[in-house]
Structure formats: C-alpha cells, structure tokens
Scaffold this active site. Structure first.
Site, PDB file in Angstrom:
ATOM      1  N   PRO A 209      15.399  33.921 -10.532  1.00  0.00           N
ATOM      2  CA  PRO A 209      14.740  34.140 -11.832  1.00  0.00           C
ATOM      3  C   PRO A 209      13.844  32.948 -12.186  1.00  0.00           C
ATOM      4  CG  PRO A 209      17.039  33.544 -12.160  1.00  0.00           C
ATOM      5  CD  PRO A 209      16.858  33.675 -10.681  1.00  0.00           C
ATOM      6  N   ASP A 386      14.281  27.527 -11.388  1.00  0.00           N
ATOM      7  CA  ASP A 386      15.327  28.539 -11.218  1.00  0.00           C
ATOM      8  C   ASP A 386      16.186  28.545 -12.480  1.00  0.00           C
ATOM      9  OD1 ASP A 386      17.535  30.068 -10.549  1.00  0.00           O
ATOM     10  OD2 ASP A 386      17.827  29.156  -8.575  1.00  0.00           O
ATOM     11  N   HIS A 387      16.090  29.630 -13.242  1.00  0.00           N
ATOM     12  CA  HIS A 387      16.768  29.675 -14.541  1.00  0.00           C
ATOM     13  C   HIS A 387      18.290  29.737 -14.395  1.00  0.00           C
ATOM     14  CE1 HIS A 387      16.902  29.815 -18.767  1.00  0.00           C
ATOM     15  NE2 HIS A 387      15.890  30.631 -18.994  1.00  0.00           N
ATOM     16  N   ARG A 388      18.792  30.040 -13.202  1.00  0.00           N
ATOM     17  CA  ARG A 388      20.249  30.023 -13.005  1.00  0.00           C
ATOM     18  C   ARG A 388      20.790  28.595 -13.048  1.00  0.00           C
ATOM     19  NH1 ARG A 388      20.542  32.870  -7.303  1.00  0.00           N
ATOM     20  NH2 ARG A 388      18.965  31.232  -7.010  1.00  0.00           N
TER      21      ARG A 388
END
Length: 414
Positions: A209, A386-388
C-alpha cells in the site's frame, strides 16, 4: 566418480534461470576455478565457476534453455578415463515455476545443494532471450529477417535447425492485422532481467500500500559547501577527489534515517524489522534495466568515502562486475533523475524495503524569505512509503529531517 553439476541458486529470489551459454564443451578438461557457463538469473547474467576438477563428460541442458529450475542437473563431470554413466540422459528443462519462492530461506538451501558451481562475476542481462537453435539456423534467420523465437524446432529436444528456418522463409507471408499500427515494427523478446523487473514491480505496486509525500528543498547551501570541498580536494594531488550532489544526498538520506529510524525498516507478517545500519541502495540504469548497488553504513562514512565507493559501484555495475552481495540487501533506496531535468516523479518501493526517495532536478525559482522574494535553487523530492510500516506523520517527520540536513549541510561533515 561421476558428479552431477546442478543449476545453482545465484540470488535469494532465484527459482529458475536461463542457461545462456556454455564456455566449456563436452570432453574439455575442467579445473577448479574455470568458468563453465553463463546463467541468466532474476537479477543479471552471472558467470559460474567449477569447484571440482575432471572432464566435462556430458552436457544435459543445452545453451539457450530457459526456465531451468534450481537443482536441475545440467551436466556431468567425470574423472579422466572414466566412462560417462549411461543411465543419465539429457532432459528438457522444467517448466517455469508458477509462483516465486515463499521466502529467501528456501533459495538459500537450494544454493547450498549445488556444490559444483560458484558465482564469479555479474554482467548486465542480455538484451534478448536465448533461443535453442543451431548457429547456422540463427544466421539464416538473420539473413531473412525471421524472428527465430517464433519458430518451432524439429531437431533433437526441439532444437531449431536449418530446415525449420528455410521452411519459414519459403512460407507465404501473413497479412498484417488491421489493428497493427501502420509502418514497420520489430519484436524484441524480453530478457530475463526485464521479465523479473516487470514481475517484481507489478507485485510491489499491487501488494504494497504505497502513499507519497513530497517536499521542496533548497540546495544553495549544499551547493556552496560542495564547491568549497571540491576546491580543497583539488589541491591534494594524487589524493584529490570530487564530490557530487548525489554523494551528498546519499549522506543526507543516511543522516535522516538515523534521526527517524522508524523509516529504516521492513514489514513481515510477524513483526517489523528495524535496521541499525543505513545501507543505501542507489538506482543505476544499465542497458537492459536497473540495478541498485548499495553504499553500506552510509551514516558512518565521510563524504569522501561515499563518493569513492559510489563511483566504483556505479562503474562496476555498468561493466557487469558487481558481486551479488553488492546489490542485494539494502535498507532504503534512492532514485535520482535530476540529471535529466525532471521536475518531480514518484518511485516504486523496492521490497522488502519500506521506502524509496525520488529526487528531481534543482531549478532556480523565486522564494519568499521573511518579507523578501529572493532567487533560490529548489528541488522536489518525493518519498514513496509502505503504509504497513510507516504512517503519514512518520513519513513527514523523515522528510522534514532530510530537508533540514540538506539546507544545513554542515551536518554532513561533522
């Protein structure tokens, strides 16, 4: 005693490869350290060396074979005077794997199971895939402007031979489909590197994401410091060196990672992995794609060390002389297209890293300082995240730290 030479795993992500060409032929004497073959991996083309000594008794996988799975026997090495075992016969290469390896641990095990080959040096992947065809067939196809990759071979094990090409040359030409654009076209088969780039970037874009944060950064102070450093360095004679803007930005990235260590990370299903060292992967364009040599522990190195190391890595990357550990395992990537005059762009994250910084060109423009409008050299940088792993506030904090380091560049030398 006869020994099977196996297809080695030459990178952590390799599950199969193309046996580009043999540098030894059947009956040749093989000594330890001799280069046996070139194998196209998922990263590049690598020469592989023999560990054992003997006679190359039989080649099981012909040059040009694609999709050869790791640990597949590709040849038989025998001792001098020893007969080649009759029970071992040539076999067609296995079909390509349906999915990549589940983890880097499995390819590592496969690499250990192939004792007869050792990676030597890396060369940029060839601009075309290798086709299982005789040299005469290739020459006739070239003379008749025939795409040999479209032919079906009638020779042993599907090898394309002279009669196949001559039959294609005499066959009536198919009419051009209406949907094809007018004018001449040519088909360029994908190289192994291009296939892997397409696969990995598609996976990265579809499974990670991404989000993006951009900021404008003033370069004037950094450019002034660079001029002072290079003026001093020029007086050192044989020890002289020249710092580039990119060298200073690599150092600035490393310093910012130490200030905001949450960005120097990777995501796994079980936990976040936070890295102590700032190992910066630097995107380098090569004829068939892209490779990312790594400036390791950039946070602990001087600008002079970074400059010398980066120049050497880039030079050897374009010559195809990098070792696998020099382009695998970075913690953060930098892609600089400023030399092309790019105003701004966004880069795709290089997994398993959590971020990549896209650097655009510096340009002169008016900026407001206090109550005055003054000219300044400004570049736009965009952080892909990376939004994680990283939230928006953390990404913004890192960009703020990066801008602070660049605009107050004494941080780079003290």
């Amino acid at each position: 005693m006869a020994t099977e030479i196996l297809m080695p795993a030459l990178s952590p992500t390799m599950t199969e490869g193309t046996l580009a060409r043999w540098l030894k032929k059947e009956g040749d004497t093989v000594s330890s350290g001799d280069v046996l073959a070139e194998i196209e991996t998922d990263k590049a083309t690598m020469e592989v060396e023999a560990v054992d000594e003997g006679i190359l008794g039989r080649i099981l996988i012909e040059a040009g074979a694609q999709g050869v799975a790791v640990n597949t026997p590709i040849a038989i090495l025998v001792e001098e005077g020893e007969a080649v075992p009759d029970q071992v016969t040539k076999s067609a290469p296995p079909a390509p794997a349906a999915a990549p390896a589940a983890s880097v641990a499995e390819p590592a095990k496969k690499a250990a199971a192939a004792p007869a080959l050792t990676p030597a040096k890396v060369a940029p992947a060839h601009g075309k895939d290798h086709i299982f065809a005789s040299p005469l067939a290739r020459r006739i196809a070239k003379q008749n402007n025939i795409d040999i990759s479209k032919l079906k071979g009638s020779g042993p094990h599907g090898r394309i031979v002279r009669r196949d090409v001559e039959a294609a040359a005499s066959a009536p030409k198919a009419p051009v489909q209406a949907a094809v654009a007018a004018g001449e076209t040519r088909t360029v088969p994908h190289s192994t590197m291009r296939k892997v780039i397409a696969k990995r970037l598609t996976e990265a874009k579809s499974t990670i994401p991404h989000f993006y944060v951009s900021v404008d950064v003033e370069l004037d102070a950094l450019l002034a410091l660079r001029s002072q450093i290079n003026a001093l360095a020029a007086s050192e004679g044989e020890e002289s060196f020249k710092i580039s803007v990119n060298d200073m930005l690599i150092k600035a990235v490393a310093v910012a990672l130490k200030r905001v260590p949450a960005v120097n990370a990777s995501y796994t299903d079980e936990a976040m992995i936070l890295y102590d060292d700032a190992d910066i992967s630097v995107a380098v364009s090569i004829p068939d794609g892209l490779i990312t040599p790594i400036v390791r522990q950039a946070d602990k190195k001087s600008l002079r060390q970074i400059s010398q190391e980066a120049k050497d890595l880039v030079k050897r990357a374009r010559e195809g002389k990098l070792k696998p550990d020099e382009f695998q395992g970075g913690t953060f990537s930098v892609s600089n297209m400023g030399m092309y005059g790019v105003k701004d762009f966004s880069a795709i994250i290089n997994p398993p890293q959590a971020a990549i910084l896209a650097i655009a060109a510096g340009r002169r423009q008016p900026v407001i300082k206090g109550s005055e409008i003054v000219p300044a050299t400004v570049m736009t940088v965009t952080l892909s995240v990376d939004h994680r792993v990283i939230d928006g506030s953390t990404a913004a904090e890192w960009l703020s730290a990066f801008r602070s380091v660049v605009e107050s560049p004494l941080n780079l030398v003290i």
